[in-house]
Design a protein around this motif. Structure first.
Motif, PDB file in Angstrom:
ATOM      1  N   HIS A  77      46.467  28.058  22.431  1.00 65.28           N
ATOM      2  CA  HIS A  77      46.440  29.250  23.261  1.00 65.28           C
ATOM      3  C   HIS A  77      45.767  30.402  22.506  1.00 65.28           C
ATOM      4  O   HIS A  77      45.890  30.531  21.294  1.00 65.28           O
ATOM      5  N   TYR A  78      45.096  31.239  23.246  1.00 69.64           N
ATOM      6  CA  TYR A  78      44.393  32.367  22.633  1.00 69.64           C
ATOM      7  C   TYR A  78      45.327  33.245  21.803  1.00 69.64           C
ATOM      8  O   TYR A  78      44.980  33.694  20.710  1.00 69.64           O
ATOM      9  N   TRP A  79      46.523  33.504  22.343  1.00 75.59           N
ATOM     10  CA  TRP A  79      47.420  34.423  21.647  1.00 75.59           C
ATOM     11  C   TRP A  79      47.862  33.868  20.296  1.00 75.59           C
ATOM     12  O   TRP A  79      48.159  34.642  19.371  1.00 75.59           O
ATOM     13  N   VAL A  80      47.900  32.555  20.166  1.00 75.41           N
ATOM     14  CA  VAL A  80      48.263  31.953  18.881  1.00 75.41           C
ATOM     15  C   VAL A  80      47.220  32.329  17.824  1.00 75.41           C
ATOM     16  O   VAL A  80      47.554  32.721  16.697  1.00 75.41           O
TER      17      VAL A  80
ATOM     18  N   ARG B 185      41.603  36.597  28.255  1.00 75.34           N
ATOM     19  CA  ARG B 185      42.517  36.055  27.254  1.00 75.34           C
ATOM     20  C   ARG B 185      41.982  36.189  25.823  1.00 75.34           C
ATOM     21  O   ARG B 185      42.720  36.515  24.900  1.00 75.34           O
ATOM     22  N   GLY B 186      40.685  35.921  25.642  1.00 79.74           N
ATOM     23  CA  GLY B 186      40.121  36.000  24.302  1.00 79.74           C
ATOM     24  C   GLY B 186      40.121  37.415  23.754  1.00 79.74           C
ATOM     25  O   GLY B 186      40.504  37.650  22.601  1.00 79.74           O
TER      26      GLY B 186
ATOM     27  N   ARG C 157      39.606  28.577  18.886  1.00 79.88           N
ATOM     28  CA  ARG C 157      38.285  29.068  19.330  1.00 79.88           C
ATOM     29  C   ARG C 157      38.234  30.590  19.201  1.00 79.88           C
ATOM     30  O   ARG C 157      37.791  31.299  20.092  1.00 79.88           O
ATOM     31  N   PHE C 158      38.657  31.082  18.050  1.00 80.54           N
ATOM     32  CA  PHE C 158      38.673  32.523  17.826  1.00 80.54           C
ATOM     33  C   PHE C 158      37.261  32.956  17.461  1.00 80.54           C
ATOM     34  O   PHE C 158      36.821  32.835  16.324  1.00 80.54           O
ATOM     35  N   CYS C 159      36.554  33.483  18.442  1.00 80.12           N
ATOM     36  CA  CYS C 159      35.143  33.841  18.284  1.00 80.12           C
ATOM     37  C   CYS C 159      34.906  35.143  19.042  1.00 80.12           C
ATOM     38  O   CYS C 159      35.142  35.209  20.251  1.00 80.12           O
ATOM     39  N   PHE C 160      34.474  36.171  18.343  1.00 76.13           N
ATOM     40  CA  PHE C 160      34.293  37.477  18.973  1.00 76.13           C
ATOM     41  C   PHE C 160      33.280  37.413  20.109  1.00 76.13           C
ATOM     42  O   PHE C 160      33.482  38.005  21.175  1.00 76.13           O
ATOM     43  N   TYR C 161      32.184  36.704  19.904  1.00 74.86           N
ATOM     44  CA  TYR C 161      31.164  36.623  20.940  1.00 74.86           C
ATOM     45  C   TYR C 161      31.676  35.837  22.145  1.00 74.86           C
ATOM     46  O   TYR C 161      31.513  36.272  23.289  1.00 74.86           O
ATOM     47  N   CYS C 162      32.288  34.688  21.883  1.00 68.34           N
ATOM     48  CA  CYS C 162      32.779  33.862  22.992  1.00 68.34           C
ATOM     49  C   CYS C 162      33.814  34.607  23.812  1.00 68.34           C
ATOM     50  O   CYS C 162      33.817  34.557  25.054  1.00 68.34           O
ATOM     51  N   HIS C 163      34.712  35.314  23.137  1.00 64.48           N
ATOM     52  CA  HIS C 163      35.756  36.052  23.849  1.00 64.48           C
ATOM     53  C   HIS C 163      35.149  37.179  24.679  1.00 64.48           C
ATOM     54  O   HIS C 163      35.580  37.416  25.821  1.00 64.48           O
ATOM     55  N   ALA C 164      34.177  37.899  24.115  1.00 62.20           N
ATOM     56  CA  ALA C 164      33.526  38.962  24.873  1.00 62.20           C
ATOM     57  C   ALA C 164      32.754  38.389  26.054  1.00 62.20           C
ATOM     58  O   ALA C 164      32.793  38.937  27.170  1.00 62.20           O
TER      59      ALA C 164
ATOM     60  N   VAL D  30      42.938  27.675  12.023  1.00 60.79           N
ATOM     61  CA  VAL D  30      43.318  28.520  13.158  1.00 60.79           C
ATOM     62  C   VAL D  30      42.097  28.915  13.983  1.00 60.79           C
ATOM     63  O   VAL D  30      42.117  28.847  15.219  1.00 60.79           O
ATOM     64  N   LEU D  31      41.019  29.330  13.313  1.00 58.89           N
ATOM     65  CA  LEU D  31      39.817  29.735  14.037  1.00 58.89           C
ATOM     66  C   LEU D  31      39.263  28.590  14.876  1.00 58.89           C
ATOM     67  O   LEU D  31      38.877  28.778  16.040  1.00 58.89           O
TER      68      LEU D  31
END
Length: 398
Positions: free
Chosen positions: A241-244, A70-71, A53-60, A48-49
């Motif tokens: 998708h980010y929400w996934v 979205r992130g 692309r579930f990444c705290f830094y990238c999303h911020a 899933v990660l």
């Protein structure tokens, strides 16, 4: 191209076979069912990660540099889902929350200026190295040239954190309050406050959707229903998708706590670093009060077959399966700049994670979901450090 596709598919299938074999072998060990659960949970989490692309830094960074919300909305969704799930679980374990009585094993830590410093260090490490620790684990599967150095640097940062722990503990941590919101507000009050705060953040971020909300489909005509083959191909093309990712991480965080300790990705790394450094005589044998706090425990282990170690092994393997299947495994030879970025950023990450008793997964996600004030304070410090770090970076490299 045909060779690449065949190799990627064969590699994914081979790793899946290894996971199945490992799960079967673990069943015969003491606590085998929990170990199997940890391995499978880690594999799904890694998939899933990587895919979302579930990444705290990238999303911020996406929000701070491009105003793409979205992130960060995915992180808010993960926290909201996890808060609800944790409330249900903890409410069944401890029906009447009381001050001074904490649910066992939850990532609820002391709140002081030391925690803020840990969050600032961790956020700065994210800016320098380009990811948080959890993202560096799954980016190994993408062939990142920075991540191996960042993880080595994180181990060094843990050692530095162990060296500074006793003075910091005596100075501030020993007398710092350990605040569990349900003990002061009740489950309903804590749920209302946390979801209300997350709703305000989501409403603030949602404005970013206004500029790209144009409807592209013709009036009265809905999108065609894709075939199963198209759905399958879309799973391994581009990113989810980010929400996934946010929904999946939130659900997994809540489900994981039922069968094992809360999610965390630094306990095994910290434990190994502590055991090695103590063997070298680099850090004190006694770390005051450290092992009494809940969080990403770093006490030396007598075996590698622990739930956290299996979770981590599953995460990396699951990420490799996803990266190979989606043709996103693209290694290259590292440069000196990659090594310097990784090692220096990793030291900041490791010191922050050790001193803050976890990283963005352990302290922020697992702590925040459990209603720990420490999780929210750590998260705010991390976000501030990323904001400040990106501004400094923009000035220096303009």
């Amino acid at each position: 191209m045909t060779y690449k596709i065949n190799f990627s598919h064969a590699g994914s299938l081979a790793l899946l076979a290894v996971l199945v074999w490992a799960a079967q072998a673990l069943r015969d060990l003491p606590g085998g069912r929990t170990l199997v659960f940890a391995l499978v949970t880690g594999a799904v989490l890694g998939l899933v990660l990587q895919r979302s692309r579930f990444c705290f830094y990238c999303h911020a960074r996406d929000w701070l540099e491009d105003r793409n919300p979205r992130g960060l909305l995915a992180i808010v969704l993960a926290l909201a889902v996890g808060v609800v799930g944790y409330t249900v679980v903890l409410g069944s374990w401890l029906p009447v929350p009381q001050p001074g009585k904490l649910p066992p094993d939850m990532h609820i830590g002391p709140v002081s200026w030391v925690l803020v410093a840990a969050g600032l260090s961790f956020g700065a490490g994210m800016v320098v190295s380009g990811s948080c620790i959890s993202a560096h684990w799954y980016r190994l599967a993408e062939g990142s040239t920075v991540s191996p150095f960042a993880l080595v640097g994180s181990a060094l940062g843990f050692i530095l954190g162990f060296k500074t722990w006793n003075p910091l503990y005596s100075l501030s941590v020993a007398d710092a309050p350990v605040v569990w919101l349900p003990a002061h507000l009740g489950y309903g009050g804590a749920l209302l406050v946390q979801l209300g705060g997350l709703a305000l953040v989501a409403a603030w971020l949602w404005r970013g959707f206004a500029r790209d909300a144009a409807i592209t489909s013709a009036p009265g005509i809905g999108p065609a229903v894709p075939g199963l083959g198209t759905v399958w191909r879309n799973l391994w093309t581009g990113r989810w998708h980010y929400w996934v990712g946010g929904l999946a991480v939130g659900l997994m965080g809540a489900f994981a706590v039922v069968r094992m300790r809360p999610l965390g990705v630094t306990a095994t790394l910290g434990s190994a670093a502590r055991q090695w450094a103590q063997g070298q005589g680099w850090i004190p044998d006694r770390l005051d009060g450290l092992d009494g706090f809940a969080g990403c425990a770093t006490a030396p282990q007598s075996t590698w077959f622990t739930p956290n170690a299996l979770l981590l092994a599953g995460l990396v393997t699951g990420a490799f399966v996803a990266a190979l299947a989606s043709h996103q495994f693209a290694p290259r030879w590292p440069t000196w700049r990659d090594a310097v970025r990784g090692l220096s950023g990793g030291v900041l990450l490791g010191w922050g994670a050790m001193t803050g008793l976890g990283c963005t997964i352990g302290t922020l996600l697992s702590g925040g979901m459990a209603g720990a004030l420490s999780g929210w304070v750590f998260g705010a410090a991390v976000f501030f450090a990323v904001w400040a770090g990106l501004r400094v970076k923009a000035v220096l490299f303009r």
